[in-house]
Scaffold this active site. Structure first.
Site, PDB file in Angstrom:
ATOM      1  N   ARG A 145     -24.563  26.796  98.051  1.00 56.40           N
ATOM      2  CA  ARG A 145     -25.149  26.563  96.723  1.00 56.40           C
ATOM      3  C   ARG A 145     -26.655  26.675  96.818  1.00 56.40           C
ATOM      4  NH1 ARG A 145     -23.382  20.642  96.328  1.00 56.40           N
ATOM      5  NH2 ARG A 145     -23.804  20.961  98.528  1.00 56.40           N
ATOM      6  N   ALA A 182     -20.568  16.426  83.226  1.00 54.34           N
ATOM      7  CA  ALA A 182     -20.584  17.119  81.937  1.00 54.34           C
ATOM      8  C   ALA A 182     -22.020  17.384  81.508  1.00 54.34           C
ATOM      9  CB  ALA A 182     -19.875  16.257  80.904  1.00 54.34           C
ATOM     10  N   CYS A 237     -23.878  32.951  90.084  1.00 54.24           N
ATOM     11  CA  CYS A 237     -22.508  33.114  90.593  1.00 54.24           C
ATOM     12  C   CYS A 237     -21.410  32.845  89.569  1.00 54.24           C
ATOM     13  CB  CYS A 237     -22.304  32.210  91.803  1.00 54.24           C
ATOM     14  SG  CYS A 237     -23.227  32.783  93.217  1.00 54.24           S
ATOM     15  N   LYS A 279     -12.911  33.714  97.405  1.00 58.26           N
ATOM     16  CA  LYS A 279     -14.230  33.479  96.821  1.00 58.26           C
ATOM     17  C   LYS A 279     -14.151  33.408  95.284  1.00 58.26           C
ATOM     18  CE  LYS A 279     -18.552  33.196  96.048  1.00 58.26           C
ATOM     19  NZ  LYS A 279     -19.824  33.171  96.677  1.00 58.26           N
ATOM     20  N   LYS A 331     -41.411  41.773 100.014  1.00 62.66           N
ATOM     21  CA  LYS A 331     -40.596  40.649 100.465  1.00 62.66           C
ATOM     22  C   LYS A 331     -40.604  40.546 101.990  1.00 62.66           C
ATOM     23  CE  LYS A 331     -36.154  39.163  98.622  1.00 62.66           C
ATOM     24  NZ  LYS A 331     -34.861  39.657  98.154  1.00 62.66           N
ATOM     25  N   VAL A 365     -28.228  34.608 100.009  1.00 64.75           N
ATOM     26  CA  VAL A 365     -27.147  34.604 100.997  1.00 64.75           C
ATOM     27  C   VAL A 365     -27.605  35.199 102.328  1.00 64.75           C
ATOM     28  CG1 VAL A 365     -24.869  35.582 101.499  1.00 64.75           C
ATOM     29  CG2 VAL A 365     -25.326  34.593  99.259  1.00 64.75           C
ATOM     30  N   LYS A 411     -21.068  35.310  86.593  1.00 65.33           N
ATOM     31  CA  LYS A 411     -20.730  36.666  87.049  1.00 65.33           C
ATOM     32  C   LYS A 411     -19.321  36.713  87.655  1.00 65.33           C
ATOM     33  CE  LYS A 411     -22.910  38.015  90.903  1.00 65.33           C
ATOM     34  NZ  LYS A 411     -22.013  38.470  91.958  1.00 65.33           N
ATOM     35  N   ARG A 443     -31.583  32.688  86.489  1.00 66.81           N
ATOM     36  CA  ARG A 443     -30.502  33.548  86.012  1.00 66.81           C
ATOM     37  C   ARG A 443     -29.471  32.755  85.198  1.00 66.81           C
ATOM     38  NH1 ARG A 443     -29.281  36.660  91.527  1.00 66.81           N
ATOM     39  NH2 ARG A 443     -30.111  34.715  92.350  1.00 66.81           N
ATOM     40  N   GLY A 450     -24.638  27.778  84.774  1.00 66.89           N
ATOM     41  CA  GLY A 450     -25.427  29.002  84.696  1.00 66.89           C
ATOM     42  C   GLY A 450     -25.554  29.534  86.110  1.00 66.89           C
TER      43      GLY A 450
HETATM   44  C1  UDX Z   1     -22.077  28.198  93.194  1.00 72.19           C
HETATM   45  C2  UDX Z   1     -20.977  27.663  94.135  1.00 72.19           C
HETATM   46  O1  UDX Z   1     -20.993  26.235  94.146  1.00 72.19           O
HETATM   47  C3  UDX Z   1     -21.166  28.202  95.533  1.00 72.19           C
HETATM   48  O2  UDX Z   1     -20.085  27.786  96.351  1.00 72.19           O
HETATM   49  C4  UDX Z   1     -21.229  29.723  95.477  1.00 72.19           C
HETATM   50  O3  UDX Z   1     -21.503  30.259  96.756  1.00 72.19           O
HETATM   51  C5  UDX Z   1     -22.283  30.192  94.498  1.00 72.19           C
HETATM   52  O4  UDX Z   1     -22.062  29.596  93.219  1.00 72.19           O
HETATM   53  P1  UDX Z   1     -24.645  27.657  92.701  1.00 72.19           P
HETATM   54  O5  UDX Z   1     -24.514  28.602  91.560  1.00 72.19           O
HETATM   55  O6  UDX Z   1     -25.799  27.781  93.622  1.00 72.19           O
HETATM   56  O7  UDX Z   1     -23.332  27.702  93.632  1.00 72.19           O
HETATM   57  O8  UDX Z   1     -24.730  26.184  92.078  1.00 72.19           O
HETATM   58  P2  UDX Z   1     -23.759  24.929  91.868  1.00 72.19           P
HETATM   59  O9  UDX Z   1     -24.430  23.745  92.413  1.00 72.19           O
HETATM   60  O10 UDX Z   1     -22.388  25.197  92.301  1.00 72.19           O
HETATM   61  O11 UDX Z   1     -23.794  24.804  90.266  1.00 72.19           O
HETATM   62  C6  UDX Z   1     -23.355  25.891  89.442  1.00 72.19           C
HETATM   63  C7  UDX Z   1     -23.559  25.559  87.997  1.00 72.19           C
HETATM   64  O12 UDX Z   1     -22.647  24.557  87.583  1.00 72.19           O
HETATM   65  C8  UDX Z   1     -24.945  24.995  87.656  1.00 72.19           C
HETATM   66  O13 UDX Z   1     -25.365  25.575  86.445  1.00 72.19           O
HETATM   67  C9  UDX Z   1     -24.719  23.510  87.475  1.00 72.19           C
HETATM   68  O14 UDX Z   1     -25.631  22.930  86.580  1.00 72.19           O
HETATM   69  C10 UDX Z   1     -23.301  23.507  86.924  1.00 72.19           C
HETATM   70  N1  UDX Z   1     -22.573  22.251  87.198  1.00 72.19           N
HETATM   71  C11 UDX Z   1     -22.237  21.940  88.469  1.00 72.19           C
HETATM   72  C12 UDX Z   1     -22.196  21.427  86.154  1.00 72.19           C
HETATM   73  O15 UDX Z   1     -22.491  21.712  84.989  1.00 72.19           O
HETATM   74  N2  UDX Z   1     -21.488  20.298  86.429  1.00 72.19           N
HETATM   75  C13 UDX Z   1     -21.133  19.949  87.683  1.00 72.19           C
HETATM   76  O16 UDX Z   1     -20.481  18.911  87.847  1.00 72.19           O
HETATM   77  C14 UDX Z   1     -21.523  20.783  88.744  1.00 72.19           C
END
Ligand code: UDX
Length: 429
Positions: free
Chosen positions: A154, A252, A260, A204, A35, A11, A263, A328, A257
């Protein structure tokens, strides 16, 4: 405008880089010297498409700097973003120690009025606490205004999401402060939602939990589809075309995982319990998400009549989703651990994650290519839907396997692989 960012995780780093790219003068602060040294050379410590180029460009043009020095970081800052981690505690609550430390660092080092913007995902009421820390520890004549500005990017799409987000949420207690923050983001030309701090904090959690619910919902529908002979893709398309529902986040598979959703859903449930409010829908989504991995593992075990001892199994994908190296809460961890526990010989391949500490004490083989991974395998498990897996030449790949059995944990092969005849076992029977 002069901006400081505390924390160079996904972020903080992406926000800082994009803010510099739209013309602000940005200094990013982190306690991790390694870093910062890497970032000073224009190299990103995380895998995020497009980030390296943007980093290099803005460092060269002197709009973006990195430091471990607090005084240097906050010098003349008009806006200070807090973008540190809020890891999950044992009870599901968010650990706010990094936030509190950041607030103290600001209070003890800032010598002019400034706006402190909390970007980290924090429980409702945390911005008030940050303000209190600033007041208690800062110089008496300094005016601190605290603004909640949750992040929705994301991983894997972070740059794009920051430049072209659906909305920017600004939670402030004073209109004029909200206006100042809006000016900071103005060049992005993204719709702005102005609200108070507690509502911004809640937006959020409510957004992430809603998306998690959507995923668990479609996963349960997909489990039923397999039993009754319906096609989950058509079902997802059919319901997704209803504009009230939308097709996004109806893919599906193995469930969610990452850093975000797991948690934030736990933190929201914790908050609801604290206030004696039912959050049963979110709790069910969490439970369904755990079960989805187990259902997949059971399916693999069932295929081998419960005995995977000595079976060579290829696991395709380690990262929790494509286009990231983030491990994670990746479903691959649970799947690999269980298979190895039952005696399987597991070979893994991920285009980006070449080795992971998350599987440190687990006996697995890391293949250096997809081809090598599936060689002589009795089954291949597609766990992360990397495009190179989805569009691979599966007739060639399956010819390398001992048995051409593929468990498609993400329901992605059926469309791209219409011409081949491997035994594709989708998620559930
Ligand atoms: C998420 C939110 O989308 C974002 O707005 C927030 O700021 C942080 O958390 P992120 O964890 O980076 O972002 O990934 P994202 O693309 O949203 O996917 C989250 C999880 O959902 C992944 O494990 C993905 O495989 C799963 N997923 C997503 C599905 O299983 N099916 C879907 O249709 C979409």
């Amino acid at each position: 405008m002069r901006v400081s960012i505390i924390g160079t995780g996904y972020v903080g780093l992406v926000t800082g880089t994009v803010l510099s790219d739209i013309g602000h003068s940005v200094t990013c602060l982190d306690i991790n010297e390694e870093k910062i040294a890497l970032l000073q050379q224009g190299k990103s410590p995380i895998y995020e498409p497009g980030l390296d180029e943007l980093l290099e460009k803005n460092i060269q043009e002197h709009r973006l700097a990195f430091t471990t020095n607090v005084t240097q970081a906050f010098k003349d800052a008009q806006f200070i973003f807090i973008a540190v981690g809020t890891p999950q505690g044992d009870d599901g609550s968010a650990n706010l120690s990094f936030i509190e430390q950041a607030a103290k660092d600001i209070a003890m080092n800032v010598t002019d009025d400034c706006i402190v913007i909390v970007k980290s995902t924090v429980p409702v009421g945390t911005n008030d606490r940050v303000e209190q820390i600033l007041r208690e520890n800062g110089l008496p004549h300094i005016q601190f205004n605290v603004v909640s500005n949750p992040e929705f990017l994301r991983e894997g799409h972070a740059i794009r999401d920051t430049f072209y987000g659906d909305r920017i949420v600004i939670g402030a207690e004073l209109d004029e402060v909200s206006e100042e923050v809006a000016v900071l983001f103005q060049p992005l030309n993204i719709p702005i939602v102005k609200t108070n701090r507690r509502s911004a904090e809640m937006i959020k959690y409510a957004a992430n939990a809603f998306l998690a619910v959507k995923i668990s919902y479609i996963n349960q529908i997909s489990n039923l589809c397999e039993k009754v002979g319906a096609d989950i893709h058509s079902v997802a398309d059919g319901i997704g075309m209803d504009s009230r529902i939308g097709r996004a986040f109806l893919n599906a598979g193995l469930g969610y995982g990452g850093s975000c959703f797991p948690k934030d859903t736990e933190a929201l449930s914790f908050l609801a319990r604290e206030h004696d409010v039912s959050m049963s829908i979110v709790e069910s989504a969490i439970d369904a998400n755990h079960k989805q991995r187990q259902i997949f593992i059971q399916k693999v075990l069932h295929h081998f009549d419960g005995n995977v001892q000595g079976k060579r199994i290829a696991v395709l994908g380690l990262a929790f989703k494509p286009n990231t190296d983030d491990m994670r809460d990746a479903p691959s961890i649970d799947i690999i651990r269980t298979l190895v526990h039952y005696g399987a010989e597991v070979t893994v391949f991920d285009p980006v994650v070449k080795v992971t500490s998350m599987l440190e004490n687990i006996s697995i083989t890391y293949a250096s290519s997809l081809e090598q991974c599936v060689e002589q395998a009795e089954a291949a498990l597609l766990v992360t839907e990397w495009p190179e897996f989805v569009h691979a030449d599966w007739s060639e790949l399956t010819s390398r396997m001992k048995h051409s059995t593929i468990f498609d944990g993400r329901y992605v092969l059926h469309n791209s692989q219409k011409n081949i005849e491997p035994k594709i076992i989708t998620h559930i029977n």
